[in-house]
Motif scaffolding. Sequence first.
Motif, mmCIF file in Angstrom:
data_model
loop_
_atom_site.group_PDB
_atom_site.id
_atom_site.type_symbol
_atom_site.label_atom_id
_atom_site.label_comp_id
_atom_site.label_asym_id
_atom_site.label_seq_id
_atom_site.Cartn_x
_atom_site.Cartn_y
_atom_site.Cartn_z
ATOM 1 N N VAL A 95 0.577 -1.345 -0.146
ATOM 2 C CA VAL A 95 0.000 0.013 -0.192
ATOM 3 C C VAL A 95 0.638 1.139 -0.111
ATOM 4 O O VAL A 95 0.416 2.032 -0.773
ATOM 5 C CB VAL A 95 -1.024 0.115 1.004
ATOM 6 N N THR A 96 1.736 1.332 0.862
ATOM 7 C CA THR A 96 2.828 2.926 0.625
ATOM 8 C C THR A 96 3.071 2.802 -0.635
ATOM 9 O O THR A 96 3.733 4.120 -0.563
ATOM 10 C CB THR A 96 3.790 2.298 2.460
ATOM 11 N N ASN A 97 3.914 1.734 -1.660
ATOM 12 C CA ASN A 97 3.995 2.126 -2.247
ATOM 13 C C ASN A 97 3.023 2.549 -3.413
ATOM 14 O O ASN A 97 3.793 3.215 -4.227
ATOM 15 C CB ASN A 97 4.973 0.818 -3.110
ATOM 16 N N HIS A 98 2.458 2.432 -3.361
ATOM 17 C CA HIS A 98 1.573 3.028 -3.876
ATOM 18 C C HIS A 98 1.338 4.290 -3.764
ATOM 19 O O HIS A 98 1.079 5.448 -4.114
ATOM 20 C CB HIS A 98 -0.167 2.228 -4.000
ATOM 21 N N LEU A 99 0.757 5.176 -2.275
ATOM 22 C CA LEU A 99 0.790 6.097 -1.694
ATOM 23 C C LEU A 99 1.727 7.323 -2.616
ATOM 24 O O LEU A 99 1.735 8.186 -2.428
ATOM 25 C CB LEU A 99 0.078 6.264 -0.557
ATOM 26 N N VAL A 100 2.763 6.161 -2.115
ATOM 27 C CA VAL A 100 4.145 7.035 -2.383
ATOM 28 C C VAL A 100 4.324 7.707 -3.927
ATOM 29 O O VAL A 100 4.569 8.644 -4.183
ATOM 30 C CB VAL A 100 5.579 6.200 -2.509
ATOM 31 N N ALA A 101 3.703 6.812 -5.016
ATOM 32 C CA ALA A 101 3.649 7.029 -6.286
ATOM 33 C C ALA A 101 2.668 7.920 -6.517
ATOM 34 O O ALA A 101 2.607 8.889 -7.611
ATOM 35 C CB ALA A 101 3.970 5.697 -7.354
ATOM 36 N N LEU A 102 1.067 7.959 -5.634
ATOM 37 C CA LEU A 102 0.508 9.114 -5.506
ATOM 38 C C LEU A 102 0.490 10.675 -5.689
ATOM 39 O O LEU A 102 0.267 11.377 -5.518
ATOM 40 C CB LEU A 102 -0.643 8.904 -5.286
ATOM 41 N N GLN B 116 -4.792 8.430 -15.206
ATOM 42 C CA GLN B 116 -4.816 7.347 -15.959
ATOM 43 C C GLN B 116 -3.938 6.335 -14.926
ATOM 44 O O GLN B 116 -4.390 5.990 -14.029
ATOM 45 C CB GLN B 116 -4.461 6.302 -16.684
ATOM 46 N N ALA B 117 -3.180 6.442 -15.112
ATOM 47 C CA ALA B 117 -1.929 6.043 -13.525
ATOM 48 C C ALA B 117 -2.360 6.809 -12.278
ATOM 49 O O ALA B 117 -2.322 5.478 -11.881
ATOM 50 C CB ALA B 117 -0.385 6.474 -13.665
ATOM 51 N N ARG B 118 -2.839 7.725 -11.706
ATOM 52 C CA ARG B 118 -3.816 7.575 -10.402
ATOM 53 C C ARG B 118 -4.862 6.792 -10.030
ATOM 54 O O ARG B 118 -4.753 6.341 -8.916
ATOM 55 C CB ARG B 118 -3.524 9.441 -10.362
ATOM 56 N N ALA B 119 -5.054 7.240 -10.960
ATOM 57 C CA ALA B 119 -7.002 6.066 -10.948
ATOM 58 C C ALA B 119 -6.062 4.778 -10.914
ATOM 59 O O ALA B 119 -6.809 3.840 -9.986
ATOM 60 C CB ALA B 119 -7.103 5.928 -12.316
ATOM 61 N N GLU B 120 -4.877 3.728 -11.210
ATOM 62 C CA GLU B 120 -4.689 2.341 -11.375
ATOM 63 C C GLU B 120 -4.074 2.600 -9.919
ATOM 64 O O GLU B 120 -3.457 1.473 -8.865
ATOM 65 C CB GLU B 120 -3.283 1.923 -12.698
ATOM 66 N N HIS B 121 -3.288 3.305 -9.172
ATOM 67 C CA HIS B 121 -3.278 3.387 -7.984
ATOM 68 C C HIS B 121 -3.865 3.168 -6.739
ATOM 69 O O HIS B 121 -3.449 2.861 -5.817
ATOM 70 C CB HIS B 121 -1.957 4.594 -8.105
ATOM 71 N N ILE B 122 -4.838 4.326 -6.811
ATOM 72 C CA ILE B 122 -6.128 4.212 -5.595
ATOM 73 C C ILE B 122 -6.475 3.217 -6.190
ATOM 74 O O ILE B 122 -6.853 2.594 -5.333
ATOM 75 C CB ILE B 122 -7.018 5.405 -6.235
ATOM 76 N N ILE B 123 -7.127 2.424 -7.330
ATOM 77 C CA ILE B 123 -7.585 0.776 -7.628
ATOM 78 C C ILE B 123 -6.669 0.062 -6.204
ATOM 79 O O ILE B 123 -7.637 -1.084 -6.401
ATOM 80 C CB ILE B 123 -7.736 0.574 -8.781
ATOM 81 N N ALA B 124 -5.643 0.006 -6.877
ATOM 82 C CA ALA B 124 -4.469 -1.614 -6.903
ATOM 83 C C ALA B 124 -4.604 -1.004 -5.021
ATOM 84 O O ALA B 124 -5.020 -1.720 -4.168
ATOM 85 C CB ALA B 124 -3.105 -1.076 -6.683
ATOM 86 N N ALA C 23 17.543 7.047 -0.236
ATOM 87 C CA ALA C 23 16.701 6.173 -0.325
ATOM 88 C C ALA C 23 15.717 6.514 -1.141
ATOM 89 O O ALA C 23 14.771 7.332 -1.536
ATOM 90 C CB ALA C 23 15.906 5.995 1.275
ATOM 91 N N PRO C 24 15.694 5.716 -2.361
ATOM 92 C CA PRO C 24 14.704 5.666 -3.756
ATOM 93 C C PRO C 24 13.191 5.782 -3.736
ATOM 94 O O PRO C 24 12.962 6.470 -4.049
ATOM 95 C CB PRO C 24 15.000 4.304 -4.658
ATOM 96 N N ASN C 25 12.632 5.403 -2.496
ATOM 97 C CA ASN C 25 11.358 5.359 -2.348
ATOM 98 C C ASN C 25 11.084 6.516 -0.971
ATOM 99 O O ASN C 25 10.039 6.927 -0.800
ATOM 100 C CB ASN C 25 10.493 4.100 -1.939
ATOM 101 N N ALA C 26 12.083 7.398 -0.614
ATOM 102 C CA ALA C 26 11.934 8.660 0.448
ATOM 103 C C ALA C 26 10.589 9.436 -0.045
ATOM 104 O O ALA C 26 10.096 9.916 -1.938
ATOM 105 C CB ALA C 26 13.155 8.961 0.774
ATOM 106 N N SER C 27 10.263 10.313 0.334
ATOM 107 C CA SER C 27 9.051 11.230 0.476
ATOM 108 C C SER C 27 9.598 12.184 -0.281
ATOM 109 O O SER C 27 8.897 12.925 -1.365
ATOM 110 C CB SER C 27 7.593 11.283 1.146
ATOM 111 N N ARG C 28 11.005 12.802 0.193
ATOM 112 C CA ARG C 28 11.426 14.059 -0.506
ATOM 113 C C ARG C 28 13.513 13.909 -0.290
ATOM 114 O O ARG C 28 13.334 12.795 -0.152
ATOM 115 C CB ARG C 28 12.001 14.864 0.248
#
Length: 448
Positions: free
Chosen positions: A44-51, A59-67, A355-360
């Motif tokens: 879940v957090t990976n999708h939230l970071v992507a969002l 379309q990508a935003r919708a896909e992450h929300i659905i995931a 870290a590559p997945n950091a929020s900033r």
Amino acid sequence: MSNYSVAKFGGTSVADFDAMSRCAAIIKNDTQVRVVVVSASSGVTNHLVALCDDSLTEQARAEHIIAVETIQHNIIEKLSLDADITHGFMATLEQFKVLAGKCQFSVAEKDELLSFGERLSSYLFTQVLRGQGVAATRFDVRDVLATNDIHAKAEPNIAKTRDNAKQHLLPLLNEQVIVTQGFIGRGDNSLTTTLGRGGSDYSAALIAEAIDADQVQIWTDVVGIFSTDPRLCHKAAPISKLSFDEAAEMATFGAKVLHPATILPASRSGIRVFVGSSRAPEQGGTWIEKEKSAVPGIRAVTQRKNQLLLTVKSPEMLLASGFLARVFTILAKYNISVDLVTTSEISVAVTLDNAPNASRPELDQACLNELSEFCHVSVENKLTLVALIGSEIQLRHHEINLMSVLSQFNIRLICHGASKHNLCFLVEQADSDQVVKSIHRQLLELSN
């Protein structure tokens, strides 16, 4: 100190209904646990970071929300939700969808968006506990865990958190198990803040300190803390007991099973920490306590990839005072945390986590520009920090074997002496796995 325990379950431990059920059984069988801290369900957090990326297509935003919705609904399908859980979960899910549908976010909104993983999973885990006959209530941790207003890397307000816990949390513990969220808090401005990726461990330790708990349990997907990553070295062995100092070094320098800051409140308040596997609780795990190891020497080798090496150089540094103070004042201004420091006559080099997945980003351009006003600045990336961890480490005891291993690789920086619990160096990221395997084989396998 009370006889309460705080139990924290990571993302893989609450990944789906079966995983949550195993964790609920652990709580049911341990009546000392009165507070449960949960992470977001795995993925879940990976999708939230992507969002949080403003450049996402619609379309990508919708896909992450659905995931995100799909991960939660796969758990709900196997549950019968009570009315209070249904109301809270659906309202929170709707808030998530509204915010996630935006195209641009402020730093505060990014923290709010990142908080939904833990907020959603805490509702579902509460219901799973109830399904096993445990009296459980979902609690919003933001009503207790107070922080400053620095988003993405909030610092806790220890005194205010303790006061909040005394007022809002402690009165509930005798009658029920409280399920709450890791990773998030509330700033002075009443907005949601986050403690940084992996901050659920830290949250659990802070809450344990606030309620004077006897212990904090960190449940994950491995049986304790190992001498190195067992996925890398099949002969890696679990360590039954570590001191606070050793555990802090291991967590700081790459042992992903434990968030580095977890040890701070535990050590400060003498709270024991247990790390075990929610998949196999009967196999025990690692206890972290105040007592030092009776046997000195190296006990583990860790690595932390995606490191930056920042070097600042100026001839004005020669025989001058105040240069280091000026450099570190600027780094502090941008809330940059430094790990290793080495100096020469006219330069200073520091390592930073990237870290590559950091929020900033850890090192932004504004900081580099300010440093460049009075010195030459260079940044190297694709590096890995490798650390030898133990007690009373002295290089001469391992010098021959260690130098034999390191002579095969390009060592960019080495740091030893500031602590008797670590010996650290930087290597090229492409070599780091082999470096760790070689060191583990020479110093921890052959010596045993």
